[in-house]
Design an enzyme around this catalytic site. Sequence first.
Site, PDB file in Angstrom:
ATOM      1  N   GLY A 109       0.802  -1.222   0.000  1.00  0.00           N
ATOM      2  CA  GLY A 109       0.000   0.000   0.000  1.00  0.00           C
ATOM      3  C   GLY A 109       0.833   1.269   0.000  1.00  0.00           C
ATOM      4  CG  LEU A 110       1.765   3.252  -3.278  1.00  0.00           C
ATOM      5  CD1 LEU A 110       0.891   4.348  -3.895  1.00  0.00           C
ATOM      6  CD2 LEU A 110       3.105   3.190  -3.989  1.00  0.00           C
ATOM      7  CB  CYS A 125      -0.156   1.332  -6.707  1.00  0.00           C
ATOM      8  SG  CYS A 125      -0.146   0.451  -5.120  1.00  0.00           S
ATOM      9  N   GLY A 147       8.024  -8.038 -15.051  1.00  0.00           N
ATOM     10  CA  GLY A 147       6.996  -8.976 -14.629  1.00  0.00           C
ATOM     11  C   GLY A 147       7.588 -10.372 -14.584  1.00  0.00           C
TER      12      GLY A 147
END
Lengths: 304, 252
Positions: free
Chosen positions: A72-73, A131, A244
């Site tokens: 969550g940053l 995000c 990725g």
Amino acid sequence: MVDTRVTLSGIELSNPVIPASGTFGFGQEFRDYYDINILGTFSFKGTTGEERFGNDTPRIAECTAGMLNAVGLQNPGVEHVITHELPQLATFFHKPVMANVNGFSIEEYVRVAAMLDAQPAVGWLEVNISCPNVHGGGMAFGTSAENAAAVTRAVKAATHKPVYVKLSPNVTDIVSIAKACEDAGADGLSLINTLLGMRISLRTQKPILANTMGGFSGPAIFPIALRMVYQVARAVKVPVIGMGGVTTAEDVLEMMLAGATAVQVGAANLVNPLACKEIIEALPQAMEKYGIQTLTDIFGGAWK
Amino acid sequence: MQYTVTENRALTAQVFRLTLMGDTRTFTHPGQFAQVQVPGFYLRRPLSVYDWQPAEAGSMTLVYKVLGEGTRALAGIPKGAVLDVLPGLGNGFQPELAQAAKAKAPLLIGGGIGTPPLYGLCKALLRDGQTPAVVLGFGTAEEVILQDDFAALGVPVYVTTLDGSAGRKGFVTDAAETLAGSFDYVYTCGPEPMLKAVYGLCQRHDVDGQFSFEERMACGFGACMGCSCHTKYGSKRICKDGPVLLKEEIIW
């Protein structure tokens, strides 16, 4: 001797390997394991206008060949990054760094971008509109072509540095969003961010992550990422940074054949702190094995 | 880094003792942990360290509980196998901190699989000339581990079980309460409800201490921010700034 150099918006990298934002902090934790100046560069921890603690724990869940995160940053805020993290970084990293810019409004993206624009150590801005772990920001901007273009346009107006927009894979048509960002002035694109996923504990019969859902990363997502890089790189003229699930030097070559100009490595850093070092060291040998003299020669090689 | 398994044997039905040979020079404090890569699983398993001999060709002994598929697979790894391990992670217990260094008779309180790190700590405290005592809590007699190990160090060991099948029936805090006045510092590791109860004990008797916490983590070395917690001194990473927090900084 093979040539591993690549160029991102006029800045030459000694090799295409770039630790991805959120898996490398501000470099500090990896110094104990190797000299991080061997990296092409790295993308630092996603930075917002204000300090954020992030989500409740558990924030991590394991999957087959990958992991979920719902951090969550969490970050100390742009001011602290400028007054503490970047001066600290300058003592042990001597290359331009990629600044990962986040926001919950266009104004916040612009403010963070403008402040980081003034930092000489910053080579590129990577604007994270993808995000999956925050509400009201992040991916909300990355899942609509109009919003993605609006953020891109606003950030471009606030900086002289090259702007790379980091795209979400959690969309029906990533190419249309990529093109919208290119049309809005993006100098390049980074893809993919994590895929939205979840796990449920059989013991508690509830989601493992406190945030219920999180971003799926790791080698399991490599084929999806590679496909999206292939689709986007063919459709745009600006450089694409592919990421990725990249874990090996061979993965780097595949990404570049799909059309990536440089490659980011994410989850692999969290499992093996030496992952990027090992990839960089293995790259010349992998190139020789496949008869590649100059890395830039294979760019988009799989298109034909 | 690569380590050779020299021992991986059951202490109870679910708890195993794993000894690894290799470079252990990054360990500085008891209570630090190791991240073990179990073949076939993506993330490493953070395991507690019972003891270690620091050397380039050193050894470390980890004690772990089978909690899921990863630790179950680990329990099947034979002697002679090679494992990839990151040793010496986290801050560990810090007996050198001012308040702790002043202590003469610290009490070590371990619950279940939280007991192993207290063994290395107990040895360090004895070396420092302190006279520790140990309270160990388990569910049942079948789950009791390390009682003899601590006893062999010559320290008093008080065992509690929830069902009374070994030692005193009840919680570690029940046993610790009866020792109040005899200890002047607390070191503890165990499940969070137990830590909270020990915190209450410390409050009641005005004793300071160090508390070792657990959290789900990915990297184990401070990069991913997966295990952050709030403290009175701001957010901290359990893996890097912890796992040991000082009593004064803990927010429940």
